[in-house]
Design a protein around this motif. Structure first.
Motif, PDB file in Angstrom:
ATOM      1  N   LEU A 128       0.833  -1.197   0.000  1.00 18.15           N
ATOM      2  CA  LEU A 128       0.000   0.000   0.000  1.00 18.15           C
ATOM      3  C   LEU A 128       0.871   1.251   0.000  1.00 18.15           C
ATOM      4  CD1 LEU A 128      -2.787  -1.203   2.422  1.00 18.15           C
ATOM      5  CD2 LEU A 128      -3.036  -0.664   0.000  1.00 18.15           C
ATOM      6  N   GLY A 129       2.015   1.162   0.624  1.00 20.93           N
ATOM      7  CA  GLY A 129       2.956   2.280   0.612  1.00 20.93           C
ATOM      8  C   GLY A 129       3.422   2.604  -0.794  1.00 20.93           C
ATOM      9  N   ALA A 130       3.680   1.555  -1.576  1.00 19.42           N
ATOM     10  CA  ALA A 130       4.122   1.758  -2.954  1.00 19.42           C
ATOM     11  C   ALA A 130       3.027   2.413  -3.779  1.00 19.42           C
ATOM     12  CB  ALA A 130       4.511   0.423  -3.580  1.00 19.42           C
ATOM     13  N   VAL A 131       1.807   1.951  -3.571  1.00 27.71           N
ATOM     14  CA  VAL A 131       0.674   2.501  -4.320  1.00 27.71           C
ATOM     15  C   VAL A 131       0.443   3.961  -3.950  1.00 27.71           C
ATOM     16  CG1 VAL A 131      -1.812   2.346  -4.633  1.00 27.71           C
ATOM     17  CG2 VAL A 131      -0.424   0.271  -4.562  1.00 27.71           C
ATOM     18  N   GLU A 171      12.565   0.158  -7.840  1.00 28.47           N
ATOM     19  CA  GLU A 171      12.566   1.520  -8.375  1.00 28.47           C
ATOM     20  C   GLU A 171      11.118   1.955  -8.556  1.00 28.47           C
ATOM     21  OE1 GLU A 171      14.759   1.394 -12.013  1.00 28.47           O
ATOM     22  OE2 GLU A 171      16.549   0.538 -11.063  1.00 28.47           O
ATOM     23  N   ILE A 172      10.770   3.072  -7.941  1.00 26.22           N
ATOM     24  CA  ILE A 172       9.411   3.606  -8.075  1.00 26.22           C
ATOM     25  C   ILE A 172       9.494   4.962  -8.766  1.00 26.22           C
ATOM     26  CG2 ILE A 172       7.311   4.280  -6.856  1.00 26.22           C
ATOM     27  CD1 ILE A 172       8.155   2.450  -4.582  1.00 26.22           C
ATOM     28  N   TYR A 173       8.687   5.103  -9.799  1.00 31.24           N
ATOM     29  CA  TYR A 173       8.739   6.324 -10.604  1.00 31.24           C
ATOM     30  C   TYR A 173       7.482   7.159 -10.393  1.00 31.24           C
ATOM     31  CZ  TYR A 173      12.700   4.203 -12.930  1.00 31.24           C
ATOM     32  OH  TYR A 173      13.914   3.641 -13.186  1.00 31.24           O
ATOM     33  N   PHE A 174       7.685   8.451 -10.199  1.00 32.60           N
ATOM     34  CA  PHE A 174       6.598   9.409 -10.040  1.00 32.60           C
ATOM     35  C   PHE A 174       6.679  10.406 -11.193  1.00 32.60           C
ATOM     36  CE2 PHE A 174       5.675   8.467  -5.540  1.00 32.60           C
ATOM     37  CZ  PHE A 174       6.828   7.795  -5.184  1.00 32.60           C
ATOM     38  N   VAL A 181       2.491   7.740  -8.485  1.00 34.09           N
ATOM     39  CA  VAL A 181       3.284   6.627  -9.006  1.00 34.09           C
ATOM     40  C   VAL A 181       2.823   6.271 -10.420  1.00 34.09           C
ATOM     41  CG1 VAL A 181       3.917   4.211  -8.674  1.00 34.09           C
ATOM     42  CG2 VAL A 181       3.652   5.709  -6.693  1.00 34.09           C
ATOM     43  N   SER A 182       3.749   6.226 -11.349  1.00 37.15           N
ATOM     44  CA  SER A 182       3.400   5.842 -12.722  1.00 37.15           C
ATOM     45  C   SER A 182       3.960   4.473 -13.085  1.00 37.15           C
ATOM     46  CB  SER A 182       3.914   6.877 -13.721  1.00 37.15           C
ATOM     47  OG  SER A 182       5.320   7.000 -13.632  1.00 37.15           O
ATOM     48  N   SER A 183       4.980   4.037 -12.362  1.00 36.75           N
ATOM     49  CA  SER A 183       5.546   2.728 -12.673  1.00 36.75           C
ATOM     50  C   SER A 183       6.451   2.251 -11.543  1.00 36.75           C
ATOM     51  CB  SER A 183       6.334   2.776 -13.975  1.00 36.75           C
ATOM     52  OG  SER A 183       7.365   3.718 -13.863  1.00 36.75           O
TER      53      SER A 183
END
Lengths: 215, 204
Positions: A128-131, A171-174, A181-183
């Motif tokens: 949920l943190g990632a989302v 890797e989290i992309y904004f 978050v887009s990817s």
């Protein structure tokens, strides 16, 4: 496989799911004003009540000539409801609703208690943190923040030994345009990776509660 | 978990116990050069969505097969969400586990999957297949037996539609369904008397 071992396996799978993104051929460099940008991202994530999106998942194995592609639907409702549904090339549904996790595969439905042990709960929080984009608050990772002209890139390295077994990094992309978050890209210890790209993202549109049930 | 391991151990034990039979007349000129319908004639990679059902315990995932060279393969089992669970390389002689997550890291499971994958992917040399006319199902389905084994290959139009591997205590049956251009759309692997069933549906 006993329920306990099934759960352990599922924990790993969940961790993978919720830490999964996008590798983009952009040059990223460390941000100069880390605290300011993190605060902006967190503020945006707090303003997001719902997310509707589609996603494409690509699994890259070093020995294959092409990645393995699948796609589906993504629905999130604050605080802790999530529908992760594969529609192509197979049907497979994962639901998070509070502490309950449901996996539906054809006629087989399995229900798990996300709070049944500490690690499982941790993974649930991680996903949920990632989302929500607030993974930087998670103490189980060392993280750094980079930027390109169009994106921010949050790099996470697990410090928790259990998680190190499954991933080498995330890797989290904004997108700079909306700070959402887009990817996500999950890199395994072998170098193989999974990237999940979200598209047609819509924020704060109404989502029916039935979306988060398997019936 | 203990029940699963006992079942796997049983399978491993039983698939290891094979006997030999004498051959009958050799007739294998009609067999295609690539006759097991996993990769077809033009590909070295195959991807399936699959399920494993062991005595009611159910698991699903994605099965990836790669033909690295003649009689040399790589098989990867991963979850739907992309997590690699098991990565195995193998030849007709032995196997090597490149990677496996802890809950699945069981020698018995490795041996069992090695047996099934090898049987399903590794084509025996045509000269080692001997026609067993007395076992033919009908005029279209011809049965061949692999040399020094009790592995039987059922052919229709030069392509394998079923493989039957018999040992003293176990029987493994692999069925290839939905044959199209030398590739099967679906594969079923059934062990008996152990209730272990693997079903694969091609996604690429």
């Amino acid at each position: 496989m006993s329920r306990k071992n099934h759960l352990k396996l599922f924990q790993g799978i969940l961790f993978f799911l919720f830490c999964s993104g996008l590798a983009i051929g952009q040059d990223f460099k460390p941000v100069a004003n880390f605290n300011k940008i993190q605060a902006e991202i967190n503020k945006t994530s707090e303003s997001i009540k719902t997310i509707k999106s589609n996603f494409i998942q690509e699994k890259q194995l070093s020995f294959l000539t092409e990645s393995i592609k699948s796609e589906g639907l993504f629905r999130y409702k604050k605080e802790d409801r999530l529908r992760w549904e594969y529609t192509q090339p197979f049907k497979y549904l994962i639901l998070f609703n509070g502490n309950e996790v449901v996996i539906k595969d054809g006629n087989n439905t399995n229900v798990f208690d996300a709070g049944s042990n500490a690690l499982f709960k941790q993974i649930n929080n991680l996903m949920l943190g990632a989302v929500k984009g607030d993974l930087g608050k998670n103490k189980d990772f060392d993280f750094s923040l980079n930027e390109s002209p169009k994106q921010y890139q949050l790099l996470l390295k697990p410090v928790n030994d259990n998680m190190k077994k499954y991933v080498a990094g995330v890797e989290i992309y904004f997108e700079k345009g909306d700070l959402a978050v887009s990817s996500i890209k999950i890199i395994e210890s072998t170098g193989d990776f999974t990237k999940i790209t979200f598209y047609d993202r819509k924020f704060n549109e109404p989502i029916d509660e039935k979306t988060f049930t398997s019936n | 978990m203990r029940k699963l391991l006992l079942l796997i151990s049983w399978c491993v034990f039983t698939v290891s116990c094979s006997t030999q039979q004498n051959f009958s007349k050799t007739e294998n000129s009609s067999i295609h050069s690539s006759f097991i319908p996993i990769f077809g004639t033009d590909a070295t990679e195959a991807i399936f969505r699959g399920t494993i059902d062991v005595s009611g315990k159910y698991f699903s995932g994605i099965f990836v097969f790669k033909k690295l060279a003649d009689n040399k393969f790589r098989a990867v089992l991963m979850s739907e969400v992309g997590m690699t669970l098991l990565d195995m390389s193998f030849t007709h002689k032995d196997f090597y586990v490149n990677y496996c997550i802890e809950p699945l890291s069981k020698k018995g499971l490795f041996k069992l999957l090695y047996h099934d994958f090898k049987l399903a992917l590794d084509e025996p040399a045509r000269q080692n297949l001997k026609r067993k006319k007395n076992l033919d199902i009908d005029v279209k389905t011809m049965v061949y037996k692999k040399k020094d084994s009790r592995d039987f290959y059922y052919f229709a139009d030069g392509t394998v539609t079923k493989i039957m591997s018999k040992t003293l205590y176990n029987k493994t049956e692999i069925q290839f369904k939905g044959l199209n251009n030398g590739k099967a759309d679906a594969i079923q692997i059934q062990h008996r008397p152990v209730k272990l069933r693997i079903e694969l549906t091609r996604i690429n």
